[in-house]
Design an enzyme around this catalytic site. Structure first.
Site, mmCIF file in Angstrom:
data_model
loop_
_atom_site.group_PDB
_atom_site.id
_atom_site.type_symbol
_atom_site.label_atom_id
_atom_site.label_comp_id
_atom_site.label_asym_id
_atom_site.label_seq_id
_atom_site.Cartn_x
_atom_site.Cartn_y
_atom_site.Cartn_z
ATOM 1 N N ARG A 70 -9.317 1.569 9.356
ATOM 2 C CA ARG A 70 -8.879 0.205 9.648
ATOM 3 C C ARG A 70 -9.904 -0.548 10.473
ATOM 4 O O ARG A 70 -9.662 -1.666 10.886
ATOM 5 C CB ARG A 70 -7.586 0.245 10.422
ATOM 6 C CG ARG A 70 -6.348 -0.095 9.573
ATOM 7 C CD ARG A 70 -5.172 0.148 10.442
ATOM 8 N NE ARG A 70 -4.001 -0.615 10.183
ATOM 9 C CZ ARG A 70 -2.929 -0.148 9.552
ATOM 10 N NH1 ARG A 70 -2.951 1.022 8.977
ATOM 11 N NH2 ARG A 70 -1.845 -0.881 9.467
ATOM 12 N N ARG A 77 -0.200 -8.476 13.435
ATOM 13 C CA ARG A 77 -0.769 -7.459 12.542
ATOM 14 C C ARG A 77 -1.684 -8.102 11.502
ATOM 15 O O ARG A 77 -2.714 -7.541 11.138
ATOM 16 C CB ARG A 77 0.355 -6.677 11.850
ATOM 17 C CG ARG A 77 1.080 -5.763 12.823
ATOM 18 C CD ARG A 77 2.355 -5.233 12.238
ATOM 19 N NE ARG A 77 2.131 -4.330 11.139
ATOM 20 C CZ ARG A 77 3.004 -4.120 10.163
ATOM 21 N NH1 ARG A 77 4.167 -4.748 10.166
ATOM 22 N NH2 ARG A 77 2.733 -3.289 9.204
ATOM 23 N N LYS A 130 0.825 -1.218 0.000
ATOM 24 C CA LYS A 130 0.000 0.000 0.000
ATOM 25 C C LYS A 130 0.857 1.266 0.000
ATOM 26 O O LYS A 130 0.585 2.185 -0.745
ATOM 27 C CB LYS A 130 -0.863 0.082 1.272
ATOM 28 C CG LYS A 130 -1.970 -0.911 1.372
ATOM 29 C CD LYS A 130 -2.887 -0.559 2.541
ATOM 30 C CE LYS A 130 -2.219 -0.554 3.906
ATOM 31 N NZ LYS A 130 -1.698 -1.842 4.347
ATOM 32 N N ARG A 145 11.450 -1.790 10.837
ATOM 33 C CA ARG A 145 10.435 -1.313 11.774
ATOM 34 C C ARG A 145 10.222 -2.375 12.848
ATOM 35 O O ARG A 145 10.197 -3.560 12.550
ATOM 36 C CB ARG A 145 9.116 -1.086 11.027
ATOM 37 C CG ARG A 145 9.068 0.209 10.286
ATOM 38 C CD ARG A 145 7.905 0.309 9.346
ATOM 39 N NE ARG A 145 6.632 -0.169 9.881
ATOM 40 C CZ ARG A 145 5.486 -0.137 9.210
ATOM 41 N NH1 ARG A 145 5.438 0.362 7.981
ATOM 42 N NH2 ARG A 145 4.382 -0.588 9.738
ATOM 43 N N ARG A 204 11.360 -6.566 4.838
ATOM 44 C CA ARG A 204 11.104 -5.149 4.546
ATOM 45 C C ARG A 204 11.913 -4.236 5.473
ATOM 46 O O ARG A 204 11.873 -4.372 6.683
ATOM 47 C CB ARG A 204 9.613 -4.837 4.722
ATOM 48 C CG ARG A 204 9.298 -3.376 4.425
ATOM 49 C CD ARG A 204 7.851 -3.141 4.229
ATOM 50 N NE ARG A 204 7.113 -3.092 5.478
ATOM 51 C CZ ARG A 204 5.830 -2.771 5.555
ATOM 52 N NH1 ARG A 204 5.136 -2.540 4.460
ATOM 53 N NH2 ARG A 204 5.223 -2.729 6.714
HETATM 54 P P1 AMP Z 1 1.064 0.956 8.935
HETATM 55 O O1 AMP Z 1 2.324 1.656 8.601
HETATM 56 O O2 AMP Z 1 -0.116 1.452 8.147
HETATM 57 O O3 AMP Z 1 1.201 -0.548 8.890
HETATM 58 O O4 AMP Z 1 0.729 1.327 10.463
HETATM 59 C C1 AMP Z 1 1.630 1.035 11.507
HETATM 60 C C2 AMP Z 1 0.882 0.952 12.829
HETATM 61 O O5 AMP Z 1 0.270 2.216 13.128
HETATM 62 C C3 AMP Z 1 -0.273 -0.040 12.856
HETATM 63 O O6 AMP Z 1 0.168 -1.378 13.105
HETATM 64 C C4 AMP Z 1 -1.104 0.520 13.998
HETATM 65 O O7 AMP Z 1 -0.518 0.226 15.268
HETATM 66 C C5 AMP Z 1 -0.984 2.018 13.772
HETATM 67 N N1 AMP Z 1 -2.060 2.498 12.857
HETATM 68 C C6 AMP Z 1 -1.910 2.976 11.596
HETATM 69 N N2 AMP Z 1 -3.105 3.328 11.076
HETATM 70 C C7 AMP Z 1 -4.029 3.057 12.032
HETATM 71 C C8 AMP Z 1 -5.448 3.184 12.094
HETATM 72 N N3 AMP Z 1 -6.163 3.648 11.048
HETATM 73 N N4 AMP Z 1 -6.067 2.801 13.238
HETATM 74 C C9 AMP Z 1 -5.375 2.353 14.301
HETATM 75 N N5 AMP Z 1 -4.034 2.178 14.299
HETATM 76 C C10 AMP Z 1 -3.359 2.542 13.174
#
Ligand code: AMP
Length: 224
Positions: A92, A181, A17, A170, A131
């Site tokens: 989400r 996740r 994404k 990360r 990654r």
């Molecule tokens: P991502 O980079 O999109 O995978 O986001 C990394 C982390 O940020 C996720 O595993 C969540 O802990 C938090 N996060 C990102 N977007 C959201 C969201 N819309 N709602 C809740 N937590 C989020």
């Protein structure tokens, strides 16, 4: 000329994404809003929000809605109505999707398309384990699994292809958090697809092709 596209890019962690959203935002001339990048920014800056979100993120859990919704909506609503946007990582869960719709509706706006990039679980696990991300520009890099352990311990760190920044893994791309996740995605995020399917704005695109191949497919479902 930039077109008014209001798009959500949807998909499991590791589906690509972030890479696609960055590319598409440039191609379509619209701002890219990544909730994950926003949280990581707060985490690095050790803001009160970053400190409260940190534990959830490390464990691969969703940050609670009361910490998430306002900061994202503030960004979305700051964009003037002639401009579109590309949301990546938000919504989400069902509540986030409903709140986003209500907020857009109040401004007589609506989402044009929700594009879900789908990748089988085995492939997600493989990709996430390899990654690495840039500390400066956040760009994700793929490093083959057998080399990734070496890179994680490497000093000095390898550099970003785009800006020369330092690459790191990360914390939530480490094996313990990855499975969590994906579980959270299946339990809390996947049901949102049905919500958008009912609204007839959902398009599903297989994400197993090359970056360019997936990009072409997304542009096609967007009518470009
Ligand atoms: P991502 O980079 O999109 O995978 O986001 C990394 C982390 O940020 C996720 O595993 C969540 O802990 C938090 N996060 C990102 N977007 C959201 C969201 N819309 N709602 C809740 N937590 C989020």
């Amino acid at each position: 000329m930039a077109e008014e596209f209001r798009i959500v890019l949807f998909g499991p962690p590791g589906a690509g994404k972030g890479t696609q959203a960055q590319l598409l935002a440039e191609q379509l001339g619209i701002p890219h809003i990544s909730s994950g990048d926003l949280f990581r920014h707060h985490l690095r800056a050790e803001t009160p929000l970053g400190l409260r979100a940190a534990d959830y993120m490390r464990q691969g859990l969703l940050v609670p809605d009361d910490l998430t919704i306002d900061i994202i909506l503030e960004r979305v609503m700051a964009i003037n109505s002639e401009e579109g946007f590309m949301l990546d990582g938000f919504p989400r869960n069902r509540h986030q999707a409903e709140v986003l719709d209500d907020a857009l509706e109040r401004r007589s706006r609506a989402l044009d398309k929700v594009v879900c990039i789908d990748v089988p679980e085995g492939e997600l696990l493989r990709r996430l384990a390899g990654r690495f991300s840039c500390r400066e520009c956040q760009a994700p890099h793929s490093i083959p699994q057998d080399a990734s352990a070496e890179v994680a311990d490497a000093s000095p760190f390898p550099q970003c292809d785009h800006c020369g920044g330092e690459l790191y893994q990360r914390e939530d791309d480490r094996p313990e958090a990855i499975r969590k996740r994906i579980e959270v995605y299946q339990a809390e995020t996947l049901p949102v697809l049905g919500y958008y399917r009912d609204r007839r704005i959902l398009a599903e695109v297989p994400g197993t092709d090359s970056v360019e191949g997936v990009n072409q497919k997304v542009l096609t479902v967007l009518g470009r």
